[in-house]
Scaffold this active site. Structure first.
Site, short mmCIF file in Angstrom:
data_model
loop_
_atom_site.label_atom_id
_atom_site.label_comp_id
_atom_site.label_asym_id
_atom_site.label_seq_id
_atom_site.Cartn_x
_atom_site.Cartn_y
_atom_site.Cartn_z
N GLU A 26 -1.56 0.78 57.93
CA GLU A 26 -1.52 1.82 58.95
C GLU A 26 -0.21 2.59 58.90
O GLU A 26 0.85 2.01 58.61
CB GLU A 26 -1.68 1.25 60.37
N THR A 27 -0.32 3.87 59.21
CA THR A 27 0.83 4.70 59.54
C THR A 27 0.64 5.16 60.97
O THR A 27 -0.41 5.70 61.33
CB THR A 27 0.94 5.92 58.61
#
Length: 261
Positions: free
Chosen positions: A46-47
């Site tokens: 994830e970002t």
């Protein structure tokens, strides 16, 4: 345009353990395609992107494939950066999200506690091809919420699974949680989500929204100690609190830098 970027290992106190997440602070939202491209470039589970809004922050999460509805480790990582690098001076951070409502993170020393929605899973039929794709081992129970959850007898059963990720990606579902009672903890788990571009997620807060209510009922207690037994391994201290779950863990900063778009 130049933007700051941070990378944090979440649900661990050791570098190169837990689950890595990238965090990009913004003053205003980029377009969704731009944020998706940054997430692809980062190539992490994830970002997280956030913007300040008065007394709270708006928060969104992107995998390399899509914007996701809920993410625990990147929320913890974002809070860690706000507290340690961006001089946030209160003990509780409130995040407003598009689909998961308001989430909060409380700091107590080096421990961060996430307040998330409980997502109890219910018994379901086995999707065609799932057992073969997960490695052929039949679980003792199968349930479903956002993700499917397969319950096994022992921690060794969970560790021994060798999924066929290409086959898993073809099944109509988001992800698969596998879990069992732990040898040295209340429960262990692993999480596979190839449909979102992540074969095995190292440590998954959203999966514990299913795991905590399940194991609280099975074990007859609301306070639980858990390990996600991926190769990177993560540790969580959990509590079922009505229709909410509390997940506590630590975090370590790996990278501080800049990106140019």
């Amino acid at each position: 345009m130049k933007l700051p970027i941070y990378q944090v290992d979440a649900f661990t106190d050791q570098l190169f353990g837990g689950n890595p997440a990238a965090i990009v602070p913004l003053k205003e939202w980029l377009s969704a395609p731009q944020m998706q491209k940054i997430a692809v470039e980062n190539n992490l589970a994830e970002t997280a992107f956030f913007i300040p809004q008065g007394d709270h922050f708006e928060l969104r999460w992107f995998t390399p494939e899509l914007e996701i509805d809920l993410c625990g480790h990147a929320t913890l990582a974002t809070a860690h950066i706000l507290f340690t690098a961006l001089n946030y001076d209160k003990d509780v951070i409130h995040f407003h999200t598009l689909k998961a409502g308001t989430l909060s993170v409380t700091r107590n020393g080096d421990l961060y506690t996430l307040d998330f929605p409980s997502r109890p899973a219910i018994s379901c039929a086995i999707p065609q091809g799932l057992i073969e794709a997960i490695g052929g081992k039949m679980p003792i129970e199968i349930l479903s919420s956002r993700d499917h959850m397969l319950v096994y007898e022992t921690e060794a059963d969970v560790l021994a699974l060798k999924p066929d990720f290409a086959a898993l990606a073809k099944i109509d579902m988001m992800g698969v949680i596998v879990t069992a009672k732990g040898d040295k903890s209340d429960f262990v788990s692993r999480f596979f989500i190839p449909a979102a571009g992540i074969n095995e997620d190292p440590v998954t807060g959203s999966a514990h929204c299913n795991l905590i209510p399940y194991w609280a009922e099975k074990l007859g207690k609301n306070n639980l100690h858990a390990f996600q037994v991926s190769a990177r391994r993560g540790e969580l201290w959990c509590e079922l609190k009505g229709d909410r779950v509390l997940m506590s863990g630590k975090a370590v900063t790996y990278l501080i830098g800049e990106i140019y778009i």
